[in-house]
Write a protein that holds these residues in place. Structure first.
Motif, short mmCIF file in Angstrom:
data_model
loop_
_atom_site.label_atom_id
_atom_site.label_comp_id
_atom_site.label_asym_id
_atom_site.label_seq_id
_atom_site.Cartn_x
_atom_site.Cartn_y
_atom_site.Cartn_z
N TYR A 90 -13.01 7.17 26.02
CA TYR A 90 -11.96 6.28 25.51
C TYR A 90 -12.27 5.63 24.17
N PHE A 91 -13.54 5.66 23.70
CA PHE A 91 -13.83 5.08 22.39
C PHE A 91 -12.97 5.74 21.32
N TRP A 92 -12.27 4.88 20.57
CA TRP A 92 -11.44 5.32 19.45
C TRP A 92 -10.36 6.32 19.88
N ASN A 93 -9.91 6.17 21.14
CA ASN A 93 -8.70 6.86 21.59
C ASN A 93 -8.78 8.38 21.47
N LEU A 94 -9.87 8.95 21.98
CA LEU A 94 -10.05 10.40 21.88
C LEU A 94 -8.87 11.20 22.43
N PRO A 95 -8.39 10.94 23.67
CA PRO A 95 -7.28 11.75 24.17
C PRO A 95 -6.04 11.69 23.28
N GLN A 96 -5.71 10.48 22.80
CA GLN A 96 -4.54 10.34 21.92
C GLN A 96 -4.75 11.05 20.60
N MET A 97 -6.00 11.05 20.11
CA MET A 97 -6.27 11.73 18.86
C MET A 97 -6.09 13.24 19.00
N VAL A 98 -6.58 13.78 20.12
CA VAL A 98 -6.43 15.22 20.37
C VAL A 98 -4.96 15.58 20.49
N GLU A 99 -4.22 14.78 21.24
CA GLU A 99 -2.78 15.03 21.40
C GLU A 99 -2.07 15.00 20.05
N THR A 100 -2.40 14.01 19.23
CA THR A 100 -1.73 13.86 17.94
C THR A 100 -2.08 15.01 17.01
N MET A 101 -3.35 15.43 17.00
CA MET A 101 -3.73 16.61 16.21
C MET A 101 -2.89 17.82 16.62
N ALA A 102 -2.75 18.02 17.93
CA ALA A 102 -2.00 19.17 18.43
C ALA A 102 -0.52 19.08 18.03
N ARG A 103 0.09 17.95 18.28
CA ARG A 103 1.51 17.79 17.99
C ARG A 103 1.79 17.90 16.49
N ALA A 163 2.66 21.60 21.55
CA ALA A 163 3.11 20.56 22.47
C ALA A 163 2.02 20.23 23.48
N MET A 164 1.62 18.97 23.51
CA MET A 164 0.55 18.54 24.40
C MET A 164 0.77 17.09 24.82
N ILE A 165 0.45 16.81 26.07
CA ILE A 165 0.37 15.44 26.57
C ILE A 165 -1.05 15.23 27.06
N ALA A 166 -1.74 14.23 26.53
CA ALA A 166 -3.13 13.94 26.93
C ALA A 166 -3.20 12.53 27.50
N ILE A 200 -5.25 10.74 10.90
CA ILE A 200 -4.54 11.04 12.13
C ILE A 200 -3.69 9.83 12.50
N SER A 201 -2.38 10.01 12.50
CA SER A 201 -1.48 8.88 12.74
C SER A 201 -0.36 9.26 13.68
N LYS A 202 0.21 8.23 14.31
CA LYS A 202 1.38 8.41 15.16
C LYS A 202 2.20 7.13 15.09
N THR A 203 3.40 7.15 15.63
CA THR A 203 4.24 5.95 15.62
C THR A 203 4.22 5.30 16.99
N ASP A 204 4.30 3.96 17.01
CA ASP A 204 4.35 3.25 18.27
C ASP A 204 5.79 3.16 18.77
N GLY A 205 6.03 2.42 19.85
CA GLY A 205 7.35 2.34 20.44
C GLY A 205 8.38 1.69 19.54
N ASP A 206 7.93 0.95 18.53
CA ASP A 206 8.84 0.30 17.59
C ASP A 206 9.01 1.10 16.30
N LEU A 215 0.83 4.03 13.25
CA LEU A 215 -0.51 3.65 13.68
C LEU A 215 -1.49 4.71 13.22
N TYR A 216 -2.59 4.27 12.62
CA TYR A 216 -3.63 5.21 12.21
C TYR A 216 -4.72 5.23 13.27
N LEU A 217 -4.87 6.38 13.93
CA LEU A 217 -5.92 6.53 14.92
C LEU A 217 -7.26 6.82 14.27
N SER A 218 -7.23 7.44 13.08
CA SER A 218 -8.47 7.80 12.40
C SER A 218 -8.19 8.02 10.93
#
Length: 255
Positions: A43-56, A61-64, A220-226, A230-233
């Motif tokens: 969970y350090f630095w949101n590894l699953p979310q980072m992998v998912e975001t790289m894939a998407r 298509a991936m859900i992690a 590596i970035s994604k958008t939040d619910g609003d 968000l920059y994951l890395s």
């Protein structure tokens, strides 16, 4: 009264429609569903979310998701310590892949327990139709030779069950052999820094998608619910390219 009744009916129909759409999306057979089971090395630095975001970000298509608690081992996951519900999450999640990461010293301090609870979790994952995958962790920075016992334990378990291993620990060793200045570790000399998590994410991205890590974004970035970004890395271009090359080189050289 009649207007209110019609309004309630329309609201109900709309909610059912939205629920149906999102339900179809979450159960899309074209979307790879991945569960990470581990501890802070996951969970350090949101590894699953980072992998998912790289894939998407690369049209895969991936859900992690994750089931984690700090400092835990597979025995604690199995017995539900620290409020963990890993067994029920594995059983009920309709996963395609379940990534299993044990405590960083588990192969060194208690190999018998490592094998026993690895066996249990692997068989549980297989019983659901998902594919178990082992996440080989890295040596502590003060003792690089730890990687030999870590590697040996994960490889023994993988060979017993005919599983794949994501060789993160060996990839870290290769990167540090080439660039000792690369700051893969958190200041505690154990956990990953943001750079270390990026390297680990590149390894999982390559394994899970079957694609080269070359060309992944350094930011590596994604958008939040609003809708906020968000920059994951955030890596330097040179560091990102080097880590991508290390992953690709390791994958092509043979294990």
């Amino acid at each position: 009264m009649q207007r209110q009744f019609r309004k309630n009916i329309l609201t109900l129909v709309f909610c059912l429609f939205v629920g149906s759409v999102f339900g179809q999306k979450s159960n899309n057979k074209d979307t790879l569903r991945v569960l990470f089971v581990g501890n802070s090395y996951t969970y350090f630095w949101n590894l699953p979310q980072m992998v998912e975001t790289m894939a998407r970000s690369n049209d895969y298509a991936m859900i992690a998701r994750k089931s984690t608690a700090g400092g835990t081992n597979w025995k604690q996951h199995w017995e539900g310590d620290k409020g963990l519900k890993s067994r029920s999450i594995i059983e009920d999640g309709n996963w395609d892949v379940v990534v299993l990461q044990n405590h960083s010293k588990s192969t060194i301090n208690d190999l018998e327990q490592f094998m026993e609870y690895g066996d249990k979790l692997i068989e549980l994952v297989k019983s659901t139709g998902a594919r178990p995958v082992l996440y080989e962790t890295w040596a502590r920075s003060f003792n690089p030779l730890m990687i030999d016992q870590i590697k040996s334990g994960y490889h023994e378990l993988a060979e017993k069950h005919k599983l794949d291993v994501v060789h993160v620990g060996e990839i870290w060793s290769m990167a540090l052999d080439q660039r000792a200045d690369l700051r893969l570790y958190d200041p505690d000399d154990s956990h990953p820094s943001t750079i270390g998590t990026y390297l680990t994410a590149c390894a999982f991205y390559s394994y899970l998608t079957g694609k080269s890590a070359h060309g992944l974004e350094e930011r590596i970035s994604k958008t939040d619910g609003d809708g906020e970004l968000l920059y994951l890395s955030i890596m330097s271009g040179n560091d990102a390219e080097f880590m991508q090359d290390v992953v690709d080189h390791f994958q092509t050289r043979g294990k």
